[in-house]
Motif scaffolding. Structure first.
Motif: not given
Length: 327
Positions: A10-11, A196-202
């Protein structure tokens, strides 16, 4: 449904630091600190501002020379291009905000093969981090509200500037820096971990809830965020202190009677409030006090929630909520 977390998917805008985040220039200012400041670790740009000419020009030329030497031998930070590609694919605007001179940023970008965005800011900009106006100017330049931006940095200046501006921020590539880590919403060992956290929707626990989440855990933070409290007591120091503790515990909603304003007696007791708040809407006053520090706390006119007058202490309130959940 509201959430007590930062959701990376949501950023809506990203503000990158440059050195150590996108390009690794391995700048070494130790000789300059030794020569000009007796080895003291002072902030260079701020210290230069106090110098007299011609020493100031001599010093800033030496800083530029080191930046240009580092830029010429720069390498891309592992994972940085992955994150930039991900943002571009999602049409999330981003910019670069650095204390380096613009010329060195452009040289380093050529060295690592990166096309800089039009919104690239060096120290020639109107404001320089950690001035929070540097952050809000950058957010405005990419057309995103500051509250929806994420600042990515590896050092104190960008983390401090972000906190001052009420912006979300993460620390990367510098886990050993406790001063910067204490200001960050989250710490990532590398840029690749962040990508990777962005990609995983962390999801990240926000900075303002770190203390409560460490003590009580995520589940209790989520439970607290489901709660609503109605402010039915005078806006005394005791009331604001209790509301602050509730906000730090993850409280989701505050309500106050529609039409309620700050009375003369309340203003007299609240010596830190300016007289301009006299007869101002109470909901607006509470937002002005809490919204920047606790942006996930919803404050609105109304009567929803547990009366604040019935809450003897925040500790008792939280224990009661968790007891009801267990039973």
């Amino acid at each position: 449904m509201s959430s007590p977390y930062i959701h990376l998917d949501q950023i809506r805008g990203v503000i990158f630091d440059w050195d150590g985040v996108i390009a690794e220039s391995r700048l070494d200012f130790a000789p300059l600190r030794e020569k000009y400041f007796g080895g003291r670790r002072v902030p260079l740009l701020e210290a230069a501002a106090e110098m007299q000419e011609p020493l100031k020009t001599e010093f800033m030329n030496a800083v530029r020379d080191e930046e240009m030497r580092g830029a010429a031998r720069s390498a891309a930070v592992a994972g940085a291009f992955d994150l930039i590609a991900l943002l571009d694919g999602r049409r999330v605007p981003w910019c670069v905000l650095s204390r380096n001179c613009r010329e060195s940023i452009e040289l380093a970008a050529r060295s690592i093969g990166l096309a800089l965005p039009p919104q690239t800011f060096g120290r020639e900009a109107r404001y320089v981090k950690p001035d929070p106006r540097a952050m809000t100017d950058a957010a405005q330049a990419i057309g995103v509200p500051a509250s929806r931006c994420l600042v990515i940095g590896d050092y104190l200046y960008e983390l401090l500037g972000a906190r001052r501006a009420g912006m979300r921020c993460v620390l990367v590539n510098n886990c050993s820096d406790p001063e910067s880590a204490a200001l960050a919403d989250a710490v990532f060992p590398t840029m690749r971990d962040l990508a990777e956290s962005f990609l995983d929707g962390g999801t990240l626990v926000p900075w303002e809830y770190h203390g409560f989440a460490r003590r009580c855990g995520r589940r209790k933070l989520e439970k607290m965020h489901e709660q609503a409290v109605h402010v039915d007591t005078p806006l005394s120091f005791q009331t604001l202190d209790k509301l602050g503790k509730l906000a730090a515990s993850g409280l989701g909603r505050l309500s106050v009677d529609a039409g309620r304003t700050l009375g003369l007696q309340e203003l007299r007791e609240q010596v830190l409030l300016p007289p301009s708040w006299l007869e101002a809407p109470a909901a607006q006053l509470l937002r002005s006090i809490f919204a920047v520090r606790y942006p996930l706390l919803h404050i609105a006119p109304g009567e929803a929630g547990r009366p604040l007058s019935s809450i003897a202490s925040v500790r008792n309130f939280t224990e009661e909520i968790f007891h009801r959940e267990r039973t």
